[in-house]
Every structure is written in C-alpha cells, then in structure tokens.
Design an enzyme around this catalytic site. Structure first.
Site, PDB file in Angstrom:
ATOM      1  N   GLU A  39       2.475   4.811  -4.908  1.00  0.00           N
ATOM      2  CA  GLU A  39       2.150   4.570  -6.480  1.00  0.00           C
ATOM      3  C   GLU A  39       1.635   5.877  -6.881  1.00  0.00           C
ATOM      4  O   GLU A  39       1.966   6.468  -7.966  1.00  0.00           O
ATOM      5  CB  GLU A  39       1.620   3.381  -6.906  1.00  0.00           C
ATOM      6  CG  GLU A  39       0.403   3.234  -6.731  1.00  0.00           C
ATOM      7  CD  GLU A  39      -0.463   3.330  -5.412  1.00  0.00           C
ATOM      8  OE1 GLU A  39       0.087   3.090  -4.574  1.00  0.00           O
ATOM      9  OE2 GLU A  39      -1.895   3.677  -5.324  1.00  0.00           O
ATOM     10  N   ASP A  40       0.558   6.450  -6.407  1.00  0.00           N
ATOM     11  CA  ASP A  40      -0.312   7.562  -6.693  1.00  0.00           C
ATOM     12  C   ASP A  40       0.627   8.735  -6.685  1.00  0.00           C
ATOM     13  O   ASP A  40       0.596   9.612  -7.591  1.00  0.00           O
ATOM     14  CB  ASP A  40      -1.694   7.966  -5.981  1.00  0.00           C
ATOM     15  CG  ASP A  40      -1.122   7.708  -4.460  1.00  0.00           C
ATOM     16  OD1 ASP A  40      -0.192   7.473  -4.132  1.00  0.00           O
ATOM     17  OD2 ASP A  40      -2.396   8.171  -3.684  1.00  0.00           O
TER      18      ASP A  40
ATOM     19  N   TRP B  14       0.764  -1.232  -0.089  1.00  0.00           N
ATOM     20  CA  TRP B  14      -0.023  -0.006   0.042  1.00  0.00           C
ATOM     21  C   TRP B  14       0.888   1.254  -0.104  1.00  0.00           C
ATOM     22  O   TRP B  14       1.772   1.381   0.826  1.00  0.00           O
ATOM     23  CB  TRP B  14      -0.824  -0.116   1.207  1.00  0.00           C
ATOM     24  CG  TRP B  14      -1.849   1.361   1.301  1.00  0.00           C
ATOM     25  CD1 TRP B  14      -3.310   1.133   0.592  1.00  0.00           C
ATOM     26  CD2 TRP B  14      -1.616   2.408   1.731  1.00  0.00           C
ATOM     27  NE1 TRP B  14      -3.686   2.472   0.871  1.00  0.00           N
ATOM     28  CE2 TRP B  14      -2.727   3.254   1.467  1.00  0.00           C
ATOM     29  CE3 TRP B  14      -0.668   3.114   2.616  1.00  0.00           C
ATOM     30  CZ2 TRP B  14      -3.009   4.486   1.790  1.00  0.00           C
ATOM     31  CZ3 TRP B  14      -0.593   4.377   2.819  1.00  0.00           C
ATOM     32  CH2 TRP B  14      -1.748   5.123   2.722  1.00  0.00           C
TER      33      TRP B  14
ATOM     34  N   HIS C 246     -13.843   0.279   4.614  1.00  0.00           N
ATOM     35  CA  HIS C 246     -13.300  -1.161   4.682  1.00  0.00           C
ATOM     36  C   HIS C 246     -11.864  -1.225   5.715  1.00  0.00           C
ATOM     37  O   HIS C 246     -11.303   0.060   5.911  1.00  0.00           O
ATOM     38  CB  HIS C 246     -12.959  -1.464   3.087  1.00  0.00           C
ATOM     39  CG  HIS C 246     -12.017  -0.650   2.705  1.00  0.00           C
ATOM     40  ND1 HIS C 246     -10.602  -0.866   2.897  1.00  0.00           N
ATOM     41  CD2 HIS C 246     -11.937   0.315   1.912  1.00  0.00           C
ATOM     42  CE1 HIS C 246      -9.930  -0.063   2.073  1.00  0.00           C
ATOM     43  NE2 HIS C 246     -10.803   0.802   1.525  1.00  0.00           N
TER      44      HIS C 246
ATOM     45  N   MET D  61     -16.393   6.896  -0.364  1.00  0.00           N
ATOM     46  CA  MET D  61     -15.535   5.702  -0.494  1.00  0.00           C
ATOM     47  C   MET D  61     -16.341   4.601   0.594  1.00  0.00           C
ATOM     48  O   MET D  61     -16.704   4.828   1.672  1.00  0.00           O
ATOM     49  CB  MET D  61     -14.248   5.831   0.232  1.00  0.00           C
ATOM     50  CG  MET D  61     -13.306   4.502  -0.288  1.00  0.00           C
ATOM     51  SD  MET D  61     -11.636   4.681   0.280  1.00  0.00           S
ATOM     52  CE  MET D  61     -11.797   3.759   2.056  1.00  0.00           C
TER      53      MET D  61
HETATM   54  N1  UDH Z   1      -7.765  -3.539  -3.982  1.00  0.00           N
HETATM   55  C1  UDH Z   1      -8.336  -4.605  -3.955  1.00  0.00           C
HETATM   56  N2  UDH Z   1      -8.018  -5.618  -3.304  1.00  0.00           N
HETATM   57  C2  UDH Z   1      -6.976  -5.480  -2.236  1.00  0.00           C
HETATM   58  C3  UDH Z   1      -6.230  -4.376  -2.086  1.00  0.00           C
HETATM   59  C4  UDH Z   1      -6.619  -3.301  -3.010  1.00  0.00           C
HETATM   60  O1  UDH Z   1      -8.933  -4.694  -4.530  1.00  0.00           O
HETATM   61  O2  UDH Z   1      -6.745  -6.554  -1.395  1.00  0.00           O
HETATM   62  C5  UDH Z   1      -7.901  -2.297  -4.865  1.00  0.00           C
HETATM   63  C6  UDH Z   1      -9.186  -1.971  -4.650  1.00  0.00           C
HETATM   64  O3  UDH Z   1      -9.631  -1.355  -5.868  1.00  0.00           O
HETATM   65  C7  UDH Z   1      -9.053  -0.701  -3.712  1.00  0.00           C
HETATM   66  C8  UDH Z   1      -7.606  -0.047  -4.301  1.00  0.00           C
HETATM   67  O4  UDH Z   1      -6.955  -1.392  -4.637  1.00  0.00           O
HETATM   68  O5  UDH Z   1      -9.915   0.233  -3.754  1.00  0.00           O
HETATM   69  C9  UDH Z   1      -6.829   0.513  -3.341  1.00  0.00           C
HETATM   70  O6  UDH Z   1      -6.710  -0.034  -1.978  1.00  0.00           O
HETATM   71  P1  UDH Z   1      -7.342   0.591  -0.672  1.00  0.00           P
HETATM   72  O7  UDH Z   1      -8.869   0.646  -0.824  1.00  0.00           O
HETATM   73  O8  UDH Z   1      -7.036  -0.377   0.433  1.00  0.00           O
HETATM   74  O9  UDH Z   1      -6.812   2.017  -0.393  1.00  0.00           O
HETATM   75  P2  UDH Z   1      -7.256   2.782   0.515  1.00  0.00           P
HETATM   76  O10 UDH Z   1      -6.279   4.059   0.215  1.00  0.00           O
HETATM   77  O11 UDH Z   1      -6.526   2.344   1.703  1.00  0.00           O
HETATM   78  O12 UDH Z   1      -8.743   3.086   0.759  1.00  0.00           O
HETATM   79  C10 UDH Z   1      -7.055   2.712   2.932  1.00  0.00           C
HETATM   80  C11 UDH Z   1      -6.669   1.910   4.017  1.00  0.00           C
HETATM   81  C12 UDH Z   1      -7.950   1.386   4.928  1.00  0.00           C
HETATM   82  C13 UDH Z   1      -7.266   1.169   6.124  1.00  0.00           C
HETATM   83  C14 UDH Z   1      -8.488   1.817   7.092  1.00  0.00           C
HETATM   84  C15 UDH Z   1      -8.450   1.464   8.478  1.00  0.00           C
HETATM   85  N3  UDH Z   1      -9.274   2.024   9.298  1.00  0.00           N
HETATM   86 MN    MN Z   2     -10.470   2.085  -0.293  1.00  0.00          MN
END
Ligand code: UDH
Ligand code: MN
Length: 365
Positions: free
Chosen positions: A279-280, A276, A309, A306
């Site tokens: 990359e952006d 995680w 999750h 969003m």
């Molecule tokens: N994604 C998947 N499967 C995975 C991981 C990522 O499909 O196992 C894709 C999905 O399109 C997702 C995107 O990658 O929307 C980005 O990942 P993310 O949604 O985990 O990124 P975000 O910036 O991460 O939302 C925030 C982490 C949340 C932690 C919150 C704890 N309270």
């Molecule tokens: Mn997300």
C-alpha cells in the site's frame, strides 16, 4: 488714502488659519500622548492589523510557505512573546515562527522502560481531552491531524504517546491524535484505516495537514518536523531496522504527511490492499502519477526507531500486492476516498488520544 480698513475677507482667512493650526497642534499632541502611553499596542495593532498575515485567514496554505528542503537550521531559543491582556485573546497572538524555538535536536529513544498513560498525562498537562493541543503563545502554522492505523498494539501506543506528545508540542503544532482501530479479527487494512482517519478527523476540526504514522515509529530528532510541505513528505527516511537508510529510493513506508490538497489530489489511499505490504508503494505511485514529488528530511534528521515486534495475526503478506502495484494508474480514480465505505462502531475520547473503532469490511472473495 493712508489708513486702509482691513477687509472682512482677510480677517476670516486669518481666523481660519489659526483655528486649523490649533486643531492640528491638538491632534498631534493627543497622538503623541497615546503612542507613548499604555495603549500603544492597541493603536499599533489597529493601524497594522489589516497588513499582517494570519495563517488562519490567508488563502495561501502554510505548507507553501514552508521550505521543502532538508536544510533545517537550528536557531537560538527566542523569548516568548510578551503576554498581556490582549495576548490572551487567540486572534491577537502572532503566528508561530517557521522554525520552532524550543526544539532540542537529537533525542534518546528507548523502549526498555515501561511507561504508563498516567505518567504521560502528568508530563503533558497542556494536552487537552481527546489528545488535542494548540500552542498558547502563538498561532500554529498548520492544523495537523495525526492518524495512526491500529489493532492490538496498546504497548506500542503508550510509547508513541510518551515520545510524540512532547515532540509535537515543541514543534508548535495545532494537533490532534486519532487512533483508528480496526474492529474484529479480519485481515488488517492499513491504508483503508488511514482513509477513515482522514474523513473522521475532518468531521471534527478544520485540519489542513495529515500525518499518517505507524504506531511503532519514533523520530530520533525533533527537527524532523511532522507537518506539511509543498510536496507530500516522507518523514521516516532512516529507520534503525534498515540500517538508518532508505531500503530503496521509492520507499514511502512508516510515516508521511500530506496537506489536504495533496491528499485529495491522489484520491486518498487505496482501500483494496488487505494484509501486509504494497500500500505504501501504491501511495508513492499515486503521488508521482499526479505530478508531485516526494519531499524528505535529510538522512540524519530523518533517523527513527521502530519498536521491535513480530508479525501480527491477520496481517500476513498480501500476495496480490505486486499485481495491484502494476495497475495504480488504472485504480487511482476508482479506488480511494471517492469509494470509501466503513462503519464507525464507536468513538472514544481519552485524555491523550481519540480512538475510533471502525468496521472496514473484509477482502472480496
Ligand atoms: N498495525 C496494528 N495492528 C496490526 C497490524 C498493524 O496496529 O495487527 C499497524 C501499526 O500501526 C503498525 C502498522 O500497522 O505499526 C504497520 O504494520 P507493521 O508494524 O506490522 O509493519 P512493519 O513494516 O512490518 O513493521 C514488519 C513485519 C515485522 C516482522 C518481523 C519479523 N522479524
Ligand atoms: Mn512495525
């Protein structure tokens, strides 16, 4: 001499004049008759065909004719162009208007009612197999491949399809939805999956615009056009989880659009961001290194939700990201589209999307 006999030359001249006059009269009567008759459209079309610009034939990319700015204007819905025998032929349709006429503005987006793919399918009868759609009353300004990085997010994907198919259709896009599913249990690699989506979508259709979107992000206003602009476009500028504002000025996460030219110019996205984060920001660096700017909708139109999750397994914070980010200038040409390797495990066409399962490998040790 009192009586002069007319010379043969002047008789000939008079006869010619009369013949020319009769011909001209006949021609104009015929023309008036046709123009006022049912063949009017056909004749007008014939005369003006070469002067109208069709987005499929012009060398000017549609995004260059699209305003960069954030000043979207809502216009009153226009009547559909009259459909006739000619109208059913795709190449006789007019180009779609710059501002799609059936947008509704602010949207109610909630994730508390479960949705099923059957109901999404029933509600979107015009979406074709594989998640493809083309407007039937005009020629779309852009051909948009929607690329989603994915693994184990089926619940989120249902909401995405439920909300986005109607939005994309109202935006009059010629679009296809591609879910790029990372095979196996290895460390997730969002940017590499997006590169794969770009390559695979292009094998299928002549897309000229690419929307890269997380599966869990839905715009709160359909005037936020998911198409390409004359600069790379950040689409999700005001997320609910960041209090409906940019968390920092250079933020480029969530969803973004690139024309084919813009994407090629930055050598696509980096393949070496495993796990995680980062990359952006690397993509943002690539855009500025190549002398481009970020285009954005304003903070009101760019609001989005969003789906809440937890962090997924195998997508922990990437500890390398800060170091990598400091070197985008060195890696932009040596890591990207030109070094992309992957293996497609399977391609599945569903009613509402195309799913491509891919082995993207694993991080180097
Ligand atoms: N994604 C998947 N499967 C995975 C991981 C990522 O499909 O196992 C894709 C999905 O399109 C997702 C995107 O990658 O929307 C980005 O990942 P993310 O949604 O985990 O990124 P975000 O910036 O991460 O939302 C925030 C982490 C949340 C932690 C919150 C704890 N309270
Ligand atoms: Mn997300």
């Amino acid at each position: 001499m009192a009586d002069r006999v007319p010379l043969p030359g002047s008789i000939l001249k008079k006869t010619c004049c009369i013949v020319v006059f009769v011909c001209a009269l006949h021609l104009s009567v015929t023309l008036v008759y046709y123009l006022s008759g049912q063949d009017q459209e056909r004749i007008i079309h014939f005369f003006f065909q070469s002067h109208t610009t069709s987005p499929t034939t012009t060398s000017e990319t549609p995004e260059l004719r699209t305003p960069t700015g954030s000043n979207f204007v809502m216009v009153a819905p226009q009547a559909n162009p009259v459909k006739n025998e000619l109208g059913t032929k795709a190449n006789n349709l007019p180009p779609c208007p710059e501002t799609p006429p059936r947008l509704v503005g602010p949207l109610k987006i909630e994730f508390n009612q479960p949705v099923t793919l059957e109901e999404v399918k029933d509600q979107n009868p015009n979406v074709n197999f594989g998640g493809r759609f083309t407007p039937n009353d005009c020629i779309a300004l852009q051909k948009v491949a929607v690329i989603i990085p994915f693994r184990n997010r089926d619940e989120h994907l249902k909401y995405y399809l439920y909300y986005m198919h109607p939005i994309f259709q109202r935006q009059q896009l010629d679009y296809g939805i591609y879910v790029i599913n990372q095979d196996g249990e290895g460390t997730f690699n969002r940017a590499k999956l997006l590169n794969v989506g770009y390559m695979e979508a292009l094998k299928e259709y002549d897309y000229n615009c690419f929307v890269f979107s997380d599966v869990d992000l839905i715009p709160l206003d359909d005037r936020n056009l998911y198409r390409c602009f004359n600069q790379p476009r950040h689409l999700t500028v005001a997320m609910d989880k960041f209090g409906f504002r940019l968390p920092y000025t250079q933020f480029f996460g969530g969803a973004a659009s690139f024309s084919k030219e813009q994407y090629d110019k930055i050598n696509g996205f980096p393949n070496q961001y495993w796990g995680w984060g980062g990359e952006d920001d690397d993509i943002y660096n690539r855009v500025t290194i190549r002398g481009m700017e970020i285009s954005r909708p304003d903070g009101l139109l760019g609001r989005c939700r969003m789906i809440r999750h937890d962090r997924d397994d195998k997508n922990a914070d990437n500890p390398e990201r800060f170091n990598r980010l400091a070197h985008t200038r060195q890696t932009i040409d040596s890591d990207g589209l030109n070094t992309l390797t992957y293996t497609v495990i399977r391609t599945e066409k569903f009613d509402l999307y195309t799913k491509i399962t891919v082995d993207v490998g694993s991080p180097p040790r």
